[in-house]
Design an enzyme around this catalytic site. Structure first.
Site, PDB file in Angstrom:
ATOM      1  N   SER A 232       0.820  -1.207   0.000  1.00 20.53           N
ATOM      2  CA  SER A 232       0.000   0.000   0.000  1.00 20.53           C
ATOM      3  C   SER A 232       0.857   1.261   0.000  1.00 20.53           C
ATOM      4  CB  SER A 232      -0.945  -0.002   1.208  1.00 20.53           C
ATOM      5  OG  SER A 232      -1.879  -1.058   1.110  1.00 20.53           O
TER       6      SER A 232
ATOM      7  N   GLY B 129      -6.096  -5.568  -3.437  1.00 18.23           N
ATOM      8  CA  GLY B 129      -6.690  -4.794  -2.351  1.00 18.23           C
ATOM      9  C   GLY B 129      -5.702  -3.832  -1.716  1.00 18.23           C
ATOM     10  N   ASP B 130      -4.442  -4.275  -1.614  1.00 21.75           N
ATOM     11  CA  ASP B 130      -3.397  -3.401  -1.066  1.00 21.75           C
ATOM     12  C   ASP B 130      -3.199  -2.181  -1.955  1.00 21.75           C
ATOM     13  OD1 ASP B 130      -3.043  -5.502   0.734  1.00 21.75           O
ATOM     14  OD2 ASP B 130      -1.334  -6.330  -0.362  1.00 21.75           O
ATOM     15  N   MET B 131      -3.201  -2.419  -3.262  1.00 22.04           N
ATOM     16  CA  MET B 131      -2.989  -1.325  -4.207  1.00 22.04           C
ATOM     17  C   MET B 131      -4.181  -0.366  -4.209  1.00 22.04           C
ATOM     18  SD  MET B 131       0.013  -1.763  -5.170  1.00 22.04           S
ATOM     19  CE  MET B 131       1.306  -2.988  -5.407  1.00 22.04           C
TER      20      MET B 131
END
Length: 346
Positions: free
Chosen positions: A68, A299-301
């Site tokens: 992230s 999801g992290d991105m």
């Protein structure tokens, strides 16, 4: 000499992802779910040697919080993001530093001498990914690092602070230290539910952190796990779960909490405590099967793109769209990676 100033201070578990494709047999052998994230138990210990010796693997810099941070740096100007976590005194730590440097993240690791840097076995099957993490050095993070002359000014100077949920498995005292600092100073504190096992097995830690959280991000399975752990009557109603989290008590009530729940290729839901009945729904641009290479890290991105856009002064609606673009970009790559040279997603 004054300390450098970064807009975003991020903290998590730095890991090297070891990816293997067509891992159906591994799922069966190690009793893994096809779309899940767990901490390795003793029975999973052999998987790292097995995949590196018997399979064609890809090594990618990972760790959800670090991913992230790299995504936020993708949309922010240079020298905007700094990241900390614990690594070993080994070559893997050097690989992570180099990857962060290439992507605009300044690494301020806590080095645990004599320990190995953490790793994550990423078992890919079709469009699903199963993550099996051995934390190693990552779980030996020392809270004193945050008060050191090198790190303390970076926290003080940051506008946003991001701590991933995986960090709560071992580092709740460190997470609370920076969360309380953020709350008192009026900074924006962001956390991520990260995996279903976090609200399920680390409920106490998550409950203690939530009052200091200005933004909470999660996906549908994590939200459902949270609802089950909290004993909510509706464990599948994502809007109701988001409302519950948004309305939970807050240490700094002057900034209403925002909750963001993604749902794969289904619409993303956003709820603000400022107006709980105004549930915002953001459709996803559908991707064909041929466009989806690897869902690991999407999801992290999304989370990093969302936070990066907010730091730039974008509205919540605009930030969601930036997150969607980075998530879509990520699933088109192998591993938790984005396109280079950079594409403008703003």
């Amino acid at each position: 000499m004054s300390s450098p100033s970064y807009s975003l201070f991020a903290m998590g578990n730095p890991l090297l992802d070891i990816q293997v494709r067509n891992g159906e047999a591994l799922l069966e052998k190690y009793t893994l779910k096809s779309n899940d994230a767990i901490l390795a138990s003793e029975s999973h210990a052999p998987i790292y040697e097995e995949i590196t010796s018997k399979h064609d693997v890809t090594y990618v810099a990972g760790g959800a919080g670090q991913n992230s941070a790299r995504a936020a740096a993708y949309v922010l100007p240079p020298n905007s993001v700094v990241y900390t976590g614990a690594v070993g005194s080994d070559d893997l730590a050097g690989q992570l530093r180099a990857a962060n440097e290439r992507e605009g993240v300044d690494s301020k690791y806590y080095v645990v001498n004599g320990e190995k840097t953490g790793a994550c076995a990423v078992v890919l099957t079709n469009h699903d990914r199963s993550l099996v993490t051995t934390l190693r050095a990552a779980e030996k993070f020392d809270k004193a690092h945050l008060s050191s002359p090198t790190i303390a000014p970076l926290i003080d100077n940051a506008k946003y602070i991001y701590v991933g949920g995986f960090f709560l498995t071992h580092g709740i005292e460190s997470a609370l230290l920076v969360a309380k600092k953020a709350s008192l100073a009026g900074k924006v504190f962001v956390t991520n539910l990260s995996a279903p096992f976090i609200p399920q097995f680390f409920k106490e830690q998550l409950d203690s952190l939530l009052p200091y959280c200005d933004i909470v991000i999660g996906n549908e399975s994590e939200a459902e796990s949270y609802a089950t752990a909290q004993g909510l009557p509706e464990t599948k109603n994502l809007a109701a779960i988001a409302k519950y989290i948004a309305a939970s008590p807050k240490a700094n009530p002057s900034r209403p909490r925002t909750v963001v729940i993604t749902h794969g290729n289904q619409p993303t839901i956003v709820v603000s405590a400022e107006n709980l009945e105004n549930v915002k729904v953001f459709p996803i641009q559908p991707l064909s099967d041929s466009q989806i290479v690897d869902t690991n890290g999407a999801g992290d991105m999304f989370a990093g793109g969302f936070v990066g856009a907010l730091i730039l002064g974008k509205s919540t609606d605009e930030a969601v769209e930036v997150g969607h673009k980075l998530g879509a970009m990520c699933v088109g790559q192998i591993g938790s990676q984005l396109k280079w040279p950079k594409e403008n997603v703003l």
